[in-house]
Design an enzyme around this catalytic site. Sequence first.
Site, PDB file in Angstrom:
ATOM      1  N   ARG A   1       8.305   4.123  -4.673  1.00  0.00           N
ATOM      2  CA  ARG A   1       8.370   3.125  -3.600  1.00  0.00           C
ATOM      3  C   ARG A   1       7.375   1.981  -3.858  1.00  0.00           C
ATOM      4  NH1 ARG A   1       7.546   5.009   2.451  1.00  0.00           N
ATOM      5  NH2 ARG A   1       5.409   5.267   1.701  1.00  0.00           N
TER       6      ARG A   1
ATOM      7  N   LYS B   1       6.440  -2.071   1.919  1.00  0.00           N
ATOM      8  CA  LYS B   1       5.271  -1.492   2.592  1.00  0.00           C
ATOM      9  C   LYS B   1       4.059  -2.417   2.436  1.00  0.00           C
ATOM     10  CE  LYS B   1       3.079   3.073   3.120  1.00  0.00           C
ATOM     11  NZ  LYS B   1       3.202   3.239   4.564  1.00  0.00           N
TER      12      LYS B   1
ATOM     13  N   LEU C   1      10.907   1.074   7.317  1.00  0.00           N
ATOM     14  CA  LEU C   1      10.344   1.550   6.052  1.00  0.00           C
ATOM     15  C   LEU C   1      11.128   2.780   5.595  1.00  0.00           C
ATOM     16  CD1 LEU C   1       7.966   1.020   4.066  1.00  0.00           C
ATOM     17  CD2 LEU C   1       6.898   3.012   5.104  1.00  0.00           C
TER      18      LEU C   1
ATOM     19  N   TYR D   1       0.826  -1.203   0.000  1.00  0.00           N
ATOM     20  CA  TYR D   1       0.000   0.000   0.000  1.00  0.00           C
ATOM     21  C   TYR D   1       0.860   1.253   0.000  1.00  0.00           C
ATOM     22  CZ  TYR D   1       0.823   0.943   5.007  1.00  0.00           C
ATOM     23  OH  TYR D   1       1.399   1.256   6.214  1.00  0.00           O
TER      24      TYR D   1
ATOM     25  N   GLU E   1      11.707   2.143  14.510  1.00  0.00           N
ATOM     26  CA  GLU E   1      10.884   3.267  14.030  1.00  0.00           C
ATOM     27  C   GLU E   1       9.605   3.299  14.842  1.00  0.00           C
ATOM     28  OE1 GLU E   1       9.761   2.433   9.906  1.00  0.00           O
ATOM     29  OE2 GLU E   1       9.674   0.297  10.373  1.00  0.00           O
TER      30      GLU E   1
ATOM     31  N   ARG F   1      -8.178 -20.599  -2.086  1.00  0.00           N
ATOM     32  CA  ARG F   1      -7.125 -20.268  -1.122  1.00  0.00           C
ATOM     33  C   ARG F   1      -5.999 -21.285  -1.239  1.00  0.00           C
ATOM     34  NH1 ARG F   1      -5.530 -21.746   4.123  1.00  0.00           N
ATOM     35  NH2 ARG F   1      -4.570 -20.039   5.283  1.00  0.00           N
TER      36      ARG F   1
HETATM   37  N1  PLP Z   1       7.534   3.618   9.082  1.00  0.00           N
HETATM   38  C1  PLP Z   1       6.414   2.887   9.067  1.00  0.00           C
HETATM   39  C2  PLP Z   1       6.403   1.566   9.766  1.00  0.00           C
HETATM   40  C3  PLP Z   1       5.266   3.366   8.421  1.00  0.00           C
HETATM   41  O1  PLP Z   1       4.150   2.623   8.409  1.00  0.00           O
HETATM   42  C4  PLP Z   1       5.305   4.629   7.796  1.00  0.00           C
HETATM   43  C5  PLP Z   1       4.133   5.158   7.100  1.00  0.00           C
HETATM   44  O2  PLP Z   1       3.105   4.548   7.041  1.00  0.00           O
HETATM   45  C6  PLP Z   1       6.495   5.368   7.843  1.00  0.00           C
HETATM   46  C7  PLP Z   1       7.594   4.828   8.490  1.00  0.00           C
HETATM   47  C8  PLP Z   1       6.600   6.724   7.208  1.00  0.00           C
HETATM   48  O3  PLP Z   1       6.675   6.622   5.811  1.00  0.00           O
HETATM   49  P1  PLP Z   1       6.159   7.794   4.856  1.00  0.00           P
HETATM   50  O4  PLP Z   1       6.934   9.011   5.256  1.00  0.00           O
HETATM   51  O5  PLP Z   1       6.494   7.332   3.505  1.00  0.00           O
HETATM   52  O6  PLP Z   1       4.698   7.945   5.123  1.00  0.00           O
END
Ligand code: PLP
Length: 286
Positions: free
Chosen positions: A52, A150, A206, A33, A182, A101
């Site tokens: 991305r 993501k 991420l 997503y 994070e 499935r």
């Molecule tokens: N880290 C995680 C785990 C996230 O889910 C997100 C955004 O959803 C981010 C960092 C920040 O990423 P972005 O700046 O691309 O929204």
Amino acid sequence: MTRTVYVNGEYLPENEAKVSIFDRGFLFADAVYEVTSVLDGKLIDFEGHAVRLERSLNELDMPSPCTKDELLEIHRKLVELNGIEEGLVYLQVSRGSDGDRDFVFPSADTPPSLVLFTQNKPGLADSPAAKKGAKIISIEDIRWGRRDIKTVQLLYPSMGKMMAKKAGCDDAWLIEDGHVTEGTSNNAYYVKNGKIVTRPLSNDILHGITRAAVLRLAEEAQMEIEERLFTIDEAKEADEAFTTSASAFVMPVVEIDGVALGDGTPGPIAKRLREIYLEESRKKAV
Ligand code: PLP
């Protein structure tokens, strides 16, 4: 008001939009997503999100549902149809379904499923939450090892938010091997003696689109940046801290595990970076 959403080539009222119960996004979290913010009716950093998305799809051997230009067109049309001035566009691509499935992926020619919808968020930029700053707790990071992709596997981050809520806080930072990875849905930073410290990019976090923009802007503003592993104890002794994400931009952090940072109000660097980021993003919005 009923939103108009996009599902596999069609713009539909939200209550008429459907995906199969066999969709692999639903059964296996086999989906990726993106969330793109909208300010002044325009998309913030669309290019970064599109790039991305392509990378996430490639890493999972998932076919691309459409071209970047088509994606931009869908985003813009949804923003227009739903009259979004400030808000978000959510996009999800799943590996689709071959009508049953099975752990084994369906054949490579199975069409992926593409869903987009808008979220109207008036006051997103001038957010009261950002003026107050966020209180966070730290929790163990037990997510899978490819956090750079993501995916929609968001159960644990969602549980982390609930743990934070239960503790009277706003969010959680995740800790692995003694170091902060994070936030549940954002990248994490602290500031000590004017220096911004954040974890370097790897498969552990991420690669935030907002992170990239904010670090570039910080550098341009002659701020000192150090990308390295850091502990939660270091962050608790910081002058200030903040997070970045497409949905909350730069969010000051004022408390970690009950310890107030500085005077317990949003710090000057976080506030300045939020200002610069919003200003620059609005200029480049499409
Ligand atoms: N880290 C995680 C785990 C996230 O889910 C997100 C955004 O959803 C981010 C960092 C920040 O990423 P972005 O700046 O691309 O929204």
